[in-house]
Design a protein around this motif. Sequence first.
Motif, PDB file in Angstrom:
ATOM      1  N   GLU A 165       0.807  -1.218   0.000  1.00  0.00           N
ATOM      2  CA  GLU A 165       0.000   0.000   0.000  1.00  0.00           C
ATOM      3  C   GLU A 165       0.842   1.270   0.000  1.00  0.00           C
ATOM      4  OE1 GLU A 165      -3.844  -1.793   2.534  1.00  0.00           O
ATOM      5  OE2 GLU A 165      -2.263  -0.646   3.535  1.00  0.00           O
ATOM      6  N   GLU A 166       2.024   1.243   0.646  1.00  0.00           N
ATOM      7  CA  GLU A 166       2.720   2.493   0.933  1.00  0.00           C
ATOM      8  C   GLU A 166       4.170   2.591   0.459  1.00  0.00           C
ATOM      9  OE1 GLU A 166       2.315   3.669   5.024  1.00  0.00           O
ATOM     10  OE2 GLU A 166       0.342   2.728   5.218  1.00  0.00           O
ATOM     11  N   ALA A 167       4.868   1.484   0.346  1.00  0.00           N
ATOM     12  CA  ALA A 167       6.308   1.548   0.086  1.00  0.00           C
ATOM     13  C   ALA A 167       6.626   1.600  -1.403  1.00  0.00           C
ATOM     14  CB  ALA A 167       7.006   0.346   0.721  1.00  0.00           C
ATOM     15  N   ASP A 168       7.811   2.104  -1.704  1.00  0.00           N
ATOM     16  CA  ASP A 168       8.296   2.129  -3.089  1.00  0.00           C
ATOM     17  C   ASP A 168       8.960   0.816  -3.476  1.00  0.00           C
ATOM     18  OD1 ASP A 168       7.678   4.969  -3.599  1.00  0.00           O
ATOM     19  OD2 ASP A 168       9.216   5.335  -2.085  1.00  0.00           O
ATOM     20  N   GLY A 169       9.329   0.024  -2.468  1.00  0.00           N
ATOM     21  CA  GLY A 169       9.962  -1.253  -2.725  1.00  0.00           C
ATOM     22  C   GLY A 169       9.754  -2.198  -1.559  1.00  0.00           C
ATOM     23  N   PHE A 170       9.912  -3.483  -1.823  1.00  0.00           N
ATOM     24  CA  PHE A 170       9.741  -4.541  -0.826  1.00  0.00           C
ATOM     25  C   PHE A 170      11.062  -5.282  -0.675  1.00  0.00           C
ATOM     26  CE2 PHE A 170       8.209  -9.185  -0.483  1.00  0.00           C
ATOM     27  CZ  PHE A 170       8.361  -9.213   0.888  1.00  0.00           C
ATOM     28  N   ILE A 171      11.574  -5.358   0.551  1.00  0.00           N
ATOM     29  CA  ILE A 171      12.795  -6.103   0.851  1.00  0.00           C
ATOM     30  C   ILE A 171      12.403  -7.390   1.553  1.00  0.00           C
ATOM     31  CG2 ILE A 171      14.963  -6.127   2.138  1.00  0.00           C
ATOM     32  CD1 ILE A 171      14.998  -3.050   1.887  1.00  0.00           C
ATOM     33  N   LEU A 172      12.694  -8.522   0.915  1.00  0.00           N
ATOM     34  CA  LEU A 172      12.431  -9.840   1.478  1.00  0.00           C
ATOM     35  C   LEU A 172      13.758 -10.507   1.779  1.00  0.00           C
ATOM     36  CD1 LEU A 172      10.682 -12.247   2.256  1.00  0.00           C
ATOM     37  CD2 LEU A 172      10.646 -12.909  -0.170  1.00  0.00           C
ATOM     38  N   GLN A 173      14.019 -10.764   3.050  1.00  0.00           N
ATOM     39  CA  GLN A 173      15.307 -11.307   3.449  1.00  0.00           C
ATOM     40  C   GLN A 173      15.248 -12.830   3.539  1.00  0.00           C
ATOM     41  OE1 GLN A 173      17.532  -8.402   6.240  1.00  0.00           O
ATOM     42  NE2 GLN A 173      15.381  -7.946   6.568  1.00  0.00           N
ATOM     43  N   LEU A 174      15.161 -13.458   2.396  1.00  0.00           N
ATOM     44  CA  LEU A 174      15.300 -14.895   2.175  1.00  0.00           C
ATOM     45  C   LEU A 174      15.075 -15.131   0.685  1.00  0.00           C
ATOM     46  CD1 LEU A 174      12.142 -15.984   1.724  1.00  0.00           C
ATOM     47  CD2 LEU A 174      12.117 -15.987   4.195  1.00  0.00           C
ATOM     48  N   SER A 175      15.576 -16.273   0.178  1.00  0.00           N
ATOM     49  CA  SER A 175      15.438 -16.526  -1.262  1.00  0.00           C
ATOM     50  C   SER A 175      14.702 -17.831  -1.556  1.00  0.00           C
ATOM     51  CB  SER A 175      16.817 -16.545  -1.933  1.00  0.00           C
ATOM     52  OG  SER A 175      17.585 -17.646  -1.485  1.00  0.00           O
ATOM     53  N   ASP A 176      13.931 -18.330  -0.590  1.00  0.00           N
ATOM     54  CA  ASP A 176      13.116 -19.517  -0.820  1.00  0.00           C
ATOM     55  C   ASP A 176      12.087 -19.217  -1.906  1.00  0.00           C
ATOM     56  OD1 ASP A 176      11.972 -22.225   0.212  1.00  0.00           O
ATOM     57  OD2 ASP A 176      10.260 -20.845   0.200  1.00  0.00           O
ATOM     58  N   LEU A 177      11.994 -20.080  -2.902  1.00  0.00           N
ATOM     59  CA  LEU A 177      11.139 -19.788  -4.054  1.00  0.00           C
ATOM     60  C   LEU A 177       9.658 -19.773  -3.681  1.00  0.00           C
ATOM     61  CD1 LEU A 177      12.947 -21.827  -6.863  1.00  0.00           C
ATOM     62  CD2 LEU A 177      13.156 -19.394  -6.315  1.00  0.00           C
ATOM     63  N   TYR A 178       9.230 -20.734  -2.867  1.00  0.00           N
ATOM     64  CA  TYR A 178       7.816 -20.767  -2.486  1.00  0.00           C
ATOM     65  C   TYR A 178       7.439 -19.525  -1.683  1.00  0.00           C
ATOM     66  CZ  TYR A 178       3.520 -21.858  -0.028  1.00  0.00           C
ATOM     67  OH  TYR A 178       2.250 -21.784   0.497  1.00  0.00           O
ATOM     68  N   LEU A 179       8.250 -19.200  -0.672  1.00  0.00           N
ATOM     69  CA  LEU A 179       7.934 -18.047   0.172  1.00  0.00           C
ATOM     70  C   LEU A 179       8.048 -16.741  -0.599  1.00  0.00           C
ATOM     71  CD1 LEU A 179       9.680 -19.155   3.483  1.00  0.00           C
ATOM     72  CD2 LEU A 179       7.217 -19.023   3.037  1.00  0.00           C
ATOM     73  N   THR A 180       9.000 -16.664  -1.526  1.00  0.00           N
ATOM     74  CA  THR A 180       9.102 -15.462  -2.362  1.00  0.00           C
ATOM     75  C   THR A 180       7.833 -15.271  -3.174  1.00  0.00           C
ATOM     76  OG1 THR A 180      11.514 -15.629  -2.516  1.00  0.00           O
ATOM     77  CG2 THR A 180      10.392 -14.336  -4.213  1.00  0.00           C
ATOM     78  N   GLN A 181       7.372 -16.332  -3.810  1.00  0.00           N
ATOM     79  CA  GLN A 181       6.143 -16.243  -4.600  1.00  0.00           C
ATOM     80  C   GLN A 181       4.962 -15.831  -3.729  1.00  0.00           C
ATOM     81  OE1 GLN A 181       4.714 -19.970  -6.288  1.00  0.00           O
ATOM     82  NE2 GLN A 181       3.889 -18.889  -8.052  1.00  0.00           N
ATOM     83  N   TYR A 182       4.869 -16.434  -2.549  1.00  0.00           N
ATOM     84  CA  TYR A 182       3.769 -16.156  -1.617  1.00  0.00           C
ATOM     85  C   TYR A 182       3.782 -14.692  -1.186  1.00  0.00           C
ATOM     86  CZ  TYR A 182       1.032 -16.576   2.738  1.00  0.00           C
ATOM     87  OH  TYR A 182       0.103 -16.408   3.743  1.00  0.00           O
ATOM     88  N   MET A 183       4.951 -14.184  -0.810  1.00  0.00           N
ATOM     89  CA  MET A 183       5.024 -12.833  -0.258  1.00  0.00           C
ATOM     90  C   MET A 183       4.975 -11.759  -1.334  1.00  0.00           C
ATOM     91  SD  MET A 183       7.578 -13.376   2.983  1.00  0.00           S
ATOM     92  CE  MET A 183       7.240 -14.679   4.171  1.00  0.00           C
ATOM     93  N   VAL A 184       5.574 -12.013  -2.477  1.00  0.00           N
ATOM     94  CA  VAL A 184       5.479 -11.054  -3.584  1.00  0.00           C
ATOM     95  C   VAL A 184       4.015 -10.900  -4.001  1.00  0.00           C
ATOM     96  CG1 VAL A 184       6.038 -10.661  -6.009  1.00  0.00           C
ATOM     97  CG2 VAL A 184       7.830 -11.342  -4.412  1.00  0.00           C
ATOM     98  N   LYS A 185       3.296 -12.010  -4.055  1.00  0.00           N
ATOM     99  CA  LYS A 185       1.874 -11.941  -4.404  1.00  0.00           C
ATOM    100  C   LYS A 185       1.102 -11.111  -3.389  1.00  0.00           C
ATOM    101  CE  LYS A 185      -2.161 -14.801  -5.509  1.00  0.00           C
ATOM    102  NZ  LYS A 185      -3.090 -14.023  -4.661  1.00  0.00           N
ATOM    103  N   ALA A 186       1.408 -11.301  -2.101  1.00  0.00           N
ATOM    104  CA  ALA A 186       0.711 -10.527  -1.064  1.00  0.00           C
ATOM    105  C   ALA A 186       0.957  -9.033  -1.225  1.00  0.00           C
ATOM    106  CB  ALA A 186       1.161 -10.997   0.319  1.00  0.00           C
ATOM    107  N   VAL A 187       2.198  -8.662  -1.516  1.00  0.00           N
ATOM    108  CA  VAL A 187       2.545  -7.254  -1.700  1.00  0.00           C
ATOM    109  C   VAL A 187       1.870  -6.685  -2.943  1.00  0.00           C
ATOM    110  CG1 VAL A 187       4.451  -5.673  -2.248  1.00  0.00           C
ATOM    111  CG2 VAL A 187       4.726  -7.382  -0.440  1.00  0.00           C
TER     112      VAL A 187
END
Length: 340
Positions: A165-187
Amino acid sequence: MDFGLVLQTDPPASKVVSLMKRAEDNGFTYGWTFDSAVLWQEPFVIYSQILANTTRLRVGPMVTNPGTRTWEVTASTFATLNDMFGNRTVCGIGRGDSAMRVAGRAPNTLARISEAMKVIRALGSGQEADLGGGTVIRFPWIGEGAELPVWMAAYGPKALKMTGEEADGFILQLSDLYLTQYMVKAVKDAARAAGRDPSEVKICVAAPAYVTEDDSPEALAHAREQCRWFGGMVGNHVADLVSKYGEHSAAVPDELTEYIKAREGYDYSHHGRADNPDTAFVPDEIVDRFCVIGPVERHIEKLNALRELGVDQFALYDMHDAQEKVIDAYGTTVIPAVNA
């Protein structure tokens, strides 16, 4: 895909500057550092030297927080660097896990981060901002064209929603493919629901990378030991999520929370270091999932998969016994292959 280098600001500062310059020479475009005033040297002082000794590298903290610095001071520091060197900074921001806890305070709330992001971005871009209680200020010395993107670190559902909703970018501190897909979708979903263009939110995955000569058990075992600290660092955030949502919750994937069952405690004096004794609970599987280890071919394969998931930048944590080697391997082989 952009590539970033992430370092702690351990003395001597000249080593940090040298590694960042080496990274730029090898095709990296971002230089990030930790920001915890008690544990390491002051990063913003070192940023000025990194910027002076490079020409294109963008720098910023991964991450600062709204509790250890007043917001107008944070914004003024970024704006000063941008005025000196062009718009070459990014404000990564989060709850302040190590910075706040080492100083005896609780990490910041999401509400406080939200307020701080708005103020820091506005002031750093030359706009007015309300510091609270109706006190509206603006930096009179900022010229036209100033900008300061603010990227937010997040794991939990509320933080992911706020990032979209508010940030210009999202920093995800892990490179697990499943969790990346899950969290990128949420953002991205949160951005879309807020009426934003999801592509406007840059996605940065940050994780340790260790290049081995081959995929022999001995080589991989050494790489895992050099990167196991990362599972402990992420585990601090995961422990907070488990405390809030429970061990098994629809709000947080088990793929993120399951591994901290054996976690007993954490000493921040070893934070982010390969010899951290508090990370024995982190299994090999988590190191393999959360980090990028193995021969260059494995790095290229995983980074291509991350890019397919919408990742715009891979930021490489370089705290291990092969700092220069990994930077050079990425410059000669990995970055050219991924960006071919």
